[in-house]
Design a protein around this motif. Structure first.
Motif, PDB file in Angstrom:
ATOM      1  N   HIS A 156       0.726  -1.263   0.135  1.00  0.00           N
ATOM      2  CA  HIS A 156       0.161  -0.017  -0.011  1.00  0.00           C
ATOM      3  C   HIS A 156       0.890   1.241   0.003  1.00  0.00           C
ATOM      4  CE1 HIS A 156      -3.536   2.468   1.215  1.00  0.00           C
ATOM      5  NE2 HIS A 156      -2.725   3.167   1.598  1.00  0.00           N
ATOM      6  N   HIS A 160       1.504   4.527  -2.918  1.00  0.00           N
ATOM      7  CA  HIS A 160       1.524   5.954  -2.577  1.00  0.00           C
ATOM      8  C   HIS A 160       2.780   6.481  -3.401  1.00  0.00           C
ATOM      9  CE1 HIS A 160      -2.184   6.681  -0.400  1.00  0.00           C
ATOM     10  NE2 HIS A 160      -1.705   5.964   0.786  1.00  0.00           N
ATOM     11  N   TYR A 207      -4.827  11.757   2.579  1.00  0.00           N
ATOM     12  CA  TYR A 207      -4.954  11.348   1.116  1.00  0.00           C
ATOM     13  C   TYR A 207      -6.450  11.254   0.697  1.00  0.00           C
ATOM     14  CZ  TYR A 207       0.051   9.899   1.560  1.00  0.00           C
ATOM     15  OH  TYR A 207       1.243   9.572   1.983  1.00  0.00           O
ATOM     16  N   GLU A 212      -6.437   6.701  -1.896  1.00  0.00           N
ATOM     17  CA  GLU A 212      -6.351   5.313  -0.939  1.00  0.00           C
ATOM     18  C   GLU A 212      -6.931   4.138  -1.666  1.00  0.00           C
ATOM     19  OE1 GLU A 212      -5.121   5.101   1.593  1.00  0.00           O
ATOM     20  OE2 GLU A 212      -4.551   6.944   2.203  1.00  0.00           O
ATOM     21  N   HIS A 255      -6.307   7.724   7.036  1.00  0.00           N
ATOM     22  CA  HIS A 255      -6.724   6.585   6.164  1.00  0.00           C
ATOM     23  C   HIS A 255      -8.224   6.602   6.469  1.00  0.00           C
ATOM     24  CE1 HIS A 255      -2.492   6.039   5.359  1.00  0.00           C
ATOM     25  NE2 HIS A 255      -2.969   5.258   4.264  1.00  0.00           N
TER      26      HIS A 255
HETATM   27 ZN   LIG Z   1      -2.627   5.181   2.172  1.00  0.00          ZN
END
Ligand SMILES: [Zn+2]
Length: 296
Positions: A156, A160, A207, A212, A255
Motif C-alpha cells: 500500500h 503511494h 490522502y 487511498e 486513512h
Molecule cells: Zn494510504
C-alpha cells in the motif's frame, strides 16, 4: 501485458471510465473533450505533468522525480527521530526490508532507492516519504500475524510512492515553497525548526479517497505479483477495524475507515485473482522473525 505489470487493477479503471461514455449525443461531447485535451496538453507543457503509472492518467506534478528523492532524503532522519528511532534488532530490520524490496522490485518505479524500516514506536502506523522511504511502527508489527499482512501494508505504501501521492499531497497541504525550502542547500537554525514542524504534518498527511483506493488496489496487485496471498490485505483491514473499536488508531486518522475498503478489496480479489494456490502467507516465518523477537 507485455511488461508483466498489468495486475488486474487496470480492468477496474477501464470499467469505471466506460460509465462516463455518452451514447446519445457523441459529437458535442467529443468536441468539448478535444478542446479540453488541447487545453490540458498546453497546460501540462507549461506547468509540468506526469503519467501516474498505476492509473495511466496524466496528473499535474509540481515536483520533479529528483526533487521527490531529495525531499525523502531530507525528511527521513527527522521522521525516524520523531517516531522513536529505528528498532535496533537487525533480524527484524532485514526481514521487513526484504519483504518490502520484493514488492518494490516488481513495482512500476523500481528505480527509486527503497528502504523499509521498522520504527520503535507504539502507535499502530505506517507511512511513506517521497522517493522510496517506507516506515512501519512496532505497534503495527505487533498486531500483524503473518508475512502476507506485512506485505499488504508495505505494498500500500509503495503504491503511494509510485503514484507520487506523497509529494503531491505534501505540496497541496503544506505548500510547495515551504516544502522545497527544506531541501535547499542553505541551512539556518530556522530551517531546521521548519523540518521538524513539517515532519509532524507529514506524519498526519491525509490522502484523497481516490488515492487511498488506488493504493489499496494497486498494492493488492503488487503483493500478488510478489507472490503473496492477497487476503493478507483484507485481514489487515479487519485488524485495523477491530483495533479502532478498542481505541482510535493513528493509521486511520490519516486513512479512510476500513469497512468499505474490505468490500472493494474482496470484490477485486474474487474478480481478478482466481488461482491463489501456493501464494505466500508465511505465518511461521513472521512469528519467528518479528513477533518472538519483539516480545523479548
Ligand atoms: Zn494510504
Amino acid at each position: 501485458m507485455a511488461d508483466g505489470r498489468n495486475y488486474g487493477q487496470q480492468n477496474l479503471w477501464q470499467l469505471e471510465k466506460s460509465t462516463y461514455k455518452r451514447e446519445a449525443h457523441p459529437w458535442p461531447f467529443m468536441r468539448t473533450k478535444l478542446a479540453l485535451l488541447i487545453l490540458g496538453l498546453s497546460f501540462c507543457l507549461f506547468i509540468g505533468c506526469a503519467v501516474n503509472p498505476i492509473t495511466g492518467e496524466e496528473e499535474l506534478m509540481l515536483i520533479s522525480e529528483d526533487q521527490d528523492i531529495e525531499i525523502g532524503r531530507q525528511y527521513a532522519p527527522e521522521i525516524e527521530k520523531q517516531m522513536g528511532g529505528k528498532i535496533t534488532d537487525p533480524v527484524i530490520q532485514n526481514y521487513v526490508n526484504s519483504v518490502g524490496q520484493s514488492i518494490a522490485r516488481i513495482s512500476h518505479r523500481p528505480n527509486f532507492e527503497y528502504s523499509f524500516v521498522a520504527l520503535n514506536h507504539k502507535s499502530i502506523n505506517a507511512l511513506a516519504l517521497p522517493g522510496g522511504y517506507v516506515y512501519v511502527t512496532k505497534g503495527m508489527l505487533e498486531k500483524l500475524d503473518n508475512e502476507a499482512q506485512l506485505a499488504a501494508i508495505l505494498a500500500h505504501e509503495v503504491t503511494h510512492i509510485v503514484a507520487r501521492d506523497v509529494a503531491n499531497e505534501m505540496s497541496n497541504q503544506i505548500g510547495i515553497s515551504l516544502l522545497l525550502s527544506a531541501v535547499t542547500s542553505e541551512k539556518t537554525p530556522q530551517s531546521v525548526l521548519t523540518i521538524a514542524d513539517l515532519t509532524r504534518q507529514i506524519v498526519g498527511l491525509k490522502y484523497s479517497r481516490k488515492d487511498e483506493q488506488e493504493a489499496d488496489l494497486g498494492g493488492l496487485g503488487y503483493m500478488v505479483a510478489a507472490g503473496y496471498n492477497p487476503y493478507g490485505m483484507v485481514e489487515t483491514m479487519q485488524m485495523l477495524q477491530n483495533q479502532n473499536q478498542i481505541r482510535p488508531i493513528e493509521f486511520l486518522s490519516s486513512h479512510p475507515s476500513p469497512e468499505n475498503r474490505i468490500g472493494y478489496l474482496t470484490q477485486a480479489i474474487q474478480t481478478n485473482y482466481y488461482n491463489l494456490a501456493g501464494s505466500k502467507i508465511a505465518k511461521e516465518e513472521y512469528h519467528k522473525a518479528i513477533l518472538s523477537r519483539l516480545s523479548k
